[in-house]
Design a protein around this motif. Structure first.
Motif, PDB file in Angstrom:
ATOM      1  N   PRO A   1       1.435   5.387  -0.899  1.00 17.59           N
ATOM      2  CA  PRO A   1       0.838   6.743  -0.929  1.00 17.59           C
ATOM      3  C   PRO A   1       0.813   7.241  -2.171  1.00 17.59           C
ATOM      4  O   PRO A   1      -0.316   8.112  -2.695  1.00 17.59           O
ATOM      5  CB  PRO A   1       1.473   7.642   0.172  1.00 17.59           C
ATOM      6  CG  PRO A   1       2.561   7.246   0.608  1.00 17.59           C
ATOM      7  CD  PRO A   1       2.449   5.527   0.006  1.00 17.59           C
TER       8      PRO A   1
ATOM      9  N   ASN B   1       0.846  -1.222  -0.096  1.00 20.60           N
ATOM     10  CA  ASN B   1       0.111   0.025  -0.039  1.00 20.60           C
ATOM     11  C   ASN B   1       0.961   1.289   0.059  1.00 20.60           C
ATOM     12  O   ASN B   1       1.567   1.283   0.900  1.00 20.60           O
ATOM     13  CB  ASN B   1      -0.639  -0.038   1.334  1.00 20.60           C
ATOM     14  CG  ASN B   1      -2.192   0.560   1.027  1.00 20.60           C
ATOM     15  OD1 ASN B   1      -2.450   1.267  -0.192  1.00 20.60           O
ATOM     16  ND2 ASN B   1      -3.031   0.286   1.878  1.00 20.60           N
TER      17      ASN B   1
ATOM     18  N   SER C   1      -0.638  -0.497  -4.636  1.00 16.47           N
ATOM     19  CA  SER C   1      -1.924   0.377  -4.749  1.00 16.47           C
ATOM     20  C   SER C   1      -2.026   1.196  -3.925  1.00 16.47           C
ATOM     21  O   SER C   1      -1.434   1.359  -2.836  1.00 16.47           O
ATOM     22  CB  SER C   1      -3.228  -0.889  -4.296  1.00 16.47           C
ATOM     23  OG  SER C   1      -2.635  -1.292  -3.138  1.00 16.47           O
ATOM     24  N   THR C   2      -2.590   2.442  -4.352  1.00 18.38           N
ATOM     25  CA  THR C   2      -2.911   3.850  -3.616  1.00 18.38           C
ATOM     26  C   THR C   2      -4.056   3.664  -2.946  1.00 18.38           C
ATOM     27  O   THR C   2      -4.787   2.666  -3.204  1.00 18.38           O
ATOM     28  CB  THR C   2      -2.610   4.933  -4.327  1.00 18.38           C
ATOM     29  OG1 THR C   2      -3.761   4.787  -5.274  1.00 18.38           O
ATOM     30  CG2 THR C   2      -1.218   4.966  -5.072  1.00 18.38           C
ATOM     31  N   GLU C   3      -4.428   4.432  -1.944  1.00 18.78           N
ATOM     32  CA  GLU C   3      -5.796   4.605  -1.555  1.00 18.78           C
ATOM     33  C   GLU C   3      -6.776   4.485  -2.516  1.00 18.78           C
ATOM     34  O   GLU C   3      -7.642   4.016  -2.483  1.00 18.78           O
ATOM     35  CB  GLU C   3      -5.846   5.759  -0.745  1.00 18.78           C
ATOM     36  CG  GLU C   3      -6.773   5.528   0.478  1.00 18.78           C
ATOM     37  CD  GLU C   3      -6.651   6.891   1.509  1.00 18.78           C
ATOM     38  OE1 GLU C   3      -7.608   7.590   1.537  1.00 18.78           O
ATOM     39  OE2 GLU C   3      -5.386   6.935   1.928  1.00 18.78           O
ATOM     40  N   VAL C   4      -6.754   5.420  -3.617  1.00 22.42           N
ATOM     41  CA  VAL C   4      -7.906   5.391  -4.493  1.00 22.42           C
ATOM     42  C   VAL C   4      -8.158   4.234  -5.547  1.00 22.42           C
ATOM     43  O   VAL C   4      -9.069   3.874  -6.173  1.00 22.42           O
ATOM     44  CB  VAL C   4      -7.620   6.409  -5.621  1.00 22.42           C
ATOM     45  CG1 VAL C   4      -7.997   7.671  -4.926  1.00 22.42           C
ATOM     46  CG2 VAL C   4      -6.104   6.614  -6.274  1.00 22.42           C
TER      47      VAL C   4
ATOM     48  N   GLU D   1      -7.972   1.275  -4.012  1.00 22.54           N
ATOM     49  CA  GLU D   1      -8.534  -0.009  -2.933  1.00 22.54           C
ATOM     50  C   GLU D   1      -9.657  -0.672  -3.592  1.00 22.54           C
ATOM     51  O   GLU D   1      -9.805  -1.945  -3.409  1.00 22.54           O
ATOM     52  CB  GLU D   1      -8.993   0.714  -1.738  1.00 22.54           C
ATOM     53  CG  GLU D   1      -7.619   1.035  -0.930  1.00 22.54           C
ATOM     54  CD  GLU D   1      -6.986   0.150  -0.171  1.00 22.54           C
ATOM     55  OE1 GLU D   1      -7.677  -1.006   0.120  1.00 22.54           O
ATOM     56  OE2 GLU D   1      -5.725  -0.078  -0.260  1.00 22.54           O
TER      57      GLU D   1
END
Ligand code: AMP
Length: 451
Positions: free
Chosen positions: A224, A222, A348-351, A353
């Protein structure tokens, strides 16, 4: 499992299939048959090698009546001339006992020979978009009788920038027609085209197994932002013994180039990239260098990596998380081939997910999440796409999307690229060659007045 008998074909087709030695329909043939035969619009998700050509040709040939009319009734568009030749051959094999006329046309060859062939009458025309449009403009080719339009390898076609040409062609085709499309990968471009131009097409895809190959170890980081992804990648790739043949996937061209520029500083001699804006020679060279080990790292977009047949890939790195879970399966399937062990990472970034969730539900498993090593610097710098978008109101100048496919134009030939100098050109030549002044040229004295 279905048989060819289930498809209720006719004797000429059964005989041709017998001669070819084909015993059972492939999954895409079994699934697409009734949809194509029903006359509905269809989008088939299938790669080359799955038997997709026969998937649309079997129902089309079964229902195509004998005719002596000259204008083609079936149009098959494909992105390359090689594919034109291949598809024509396949149709001819299947038409061995059918009295029909099949013709292939593509650019880079004499258009007059093709005009002649068209004038002799055609039932099924296989073409590349540019040449087809040129032929339609000459009016020798009339498209008013087209009942079925097949677009094969739509993803490649859009990636090569053929969108505008396709739209131009749609404009001159009869509105009442059946549209059949095949794409190996789903991309955003394909989705947009489908939504803009097709009437609720039925989707047919060969059930892609959601079970990942057992010999691929999957892990997820994960992360940023882009620059931190680059830092982590640089950290991983510096262990050249473990990461000895690494295929890195990105979703689009601009990102491929941006990543290349960022990695180039550290891995200059070991790095190559392929996407559709690179010339074919460049791409072939890059693939070969990666295959033979001269280059350790290859960056590729989904569409371009599709045809890659490379063994011994030690790691697949998903630099971004694919929106379409099937693309993730295709990507990781590039490692762990031929019973060897393979490893894959997804950044993967937060968006991203949600995309991860879709992938995990397709696979019915969770991808283990691992920590970013302490020595990897977490960057706070953001790239353009990651910054919050502040929309300007009423700015008439639209922002340029560098990834938008441009018009597919050709370089003008030297003869045609000359500037039109209008009338003054005549006088310049006259002055140069000291031609006698023309009678009645009232401006002669004015022009030649001594300063
Ligand atoms: P395609 O995906 O259309 O490029 O087809 C891949 C190859 O599979 C071609 O060489 C076809 O001739 C062959 N093929 C197509 N249908 C069948 C079938 N039902 N059984 C065996 N081979 C097939």
């Amino acid at each position: 499992m279905s048989t060819f008998e289930d498809l209720n074909l006719n004797t000429p087709l059964y005989n041709a299939l017998d001669d070819l030695g084909f015993k059972t329909p492939t999954p895409i043939q079994a699934d697409a048959f009734n949809v194509v035969a029903s006359g509905k619009d269809m989008v088939g998700i299938a790669q080359t090698g799955t038997g997709k050509t026969f998937a649309y040709m079997l129902p089309i040939l079964k229902n195509l009546k004998f005719s002596t009319q000259e204008n083609p009734r079936v149009l098959v568009l494909v992105p390359t001339r090689e594919l034109v030749v291949q598809v024509v051959e396949e149709i001819e094999k299947l038409s061995k006992y059918i009295n029909n006329r099949v013709l292939g046309v593509y650019g880079g060859t004499n258009i007059n020979t093709q005009k002649q062939a068209i004038a002799n009458g055609v039932d099924i025309l296989v073409a590349t978009p540019g040449r087809l449009y040129d032929l339609a403009l000459t009016r020798v080719l009339q498209l008013k009788s087209i009942q079925k339009l097949v677009i094969d390898e739509v993803d490649v076609m859009l990636d090569l920038g053929f969108r505008h040409q396709l739209i131009n062609i749609f404009d001159i085709l009869p509105e009442k027609r059946q549209n059949i499309m095949f794409s190996a990968t789903m991309t955003q471009d394909v989705d947009v085209l489908i939504n803009d131009f097709f009437k609720s097409p039925e989707r047919v895809s060969i059930a892609l197994s959601g079970t990942p190959l057992e010999n691929i170890t999957q892990q997820r980081y994960n992360i940023p932002n882009f620059h931190t992804k680059v830092n982590l990648l640089t950290y991983l790739l510096s262990d050249s013994e473990t990461y000895n043949k690494v295929l890195i996937f990105v979703a689009y061209k601009k990102m491929a180039d941006r990543l290349f520029d960022n990695l180039d500083i550290h891995f200059k001699e070991e790095l190559c990239v392929i996407h559709s804006n690179k010339t074919q020679n460049y791409r072939l060279r890059s693939i070969e260098q990666f295959r033979n080990g001269e280059n350790r790292i290859l960056i590729a977009t989904d569409v371009m990596a599709r045809g890659l047949d490379i063994d011994n890939v030690s790691h697949v790195i998903n630099f971004d998380t694919p929106d379409y879970p099937e693309n993730y399966m295709h990507r990781i399937g590039r490692t762990g081939r031929a019973e060897r062990k393979g490893e894959s990472f997804v950044f993967s970034t937060e968006v991203e997910e949600d995309a991860i969730k879709n992938i995990e539900s397709l696979m019915k498993m969770t991808i283990p999440l691992i920590e970013i090593p302490d020595s990897v610097e977490i960057s706070t710098e953001l790239i353009e796409e990651e910054r919050p978008q502040i929309k300007e109101r009423n700015n008439p100048v639209k922002q340029k999307d560098e990834d938008a496919p441009g018009p597919a134009f050709h370089e003008k030939s030297e003869k045609n690229s000359k500037e039109n100098l209008g009338g003054s050109y005549k006088f310049k030549i006259a002055a140069k060659y000291k031609k006698p002044k023309t009678r009645g040229d009232k401006n002669y004295n004015k022009r030649n007045k001594k300063k």
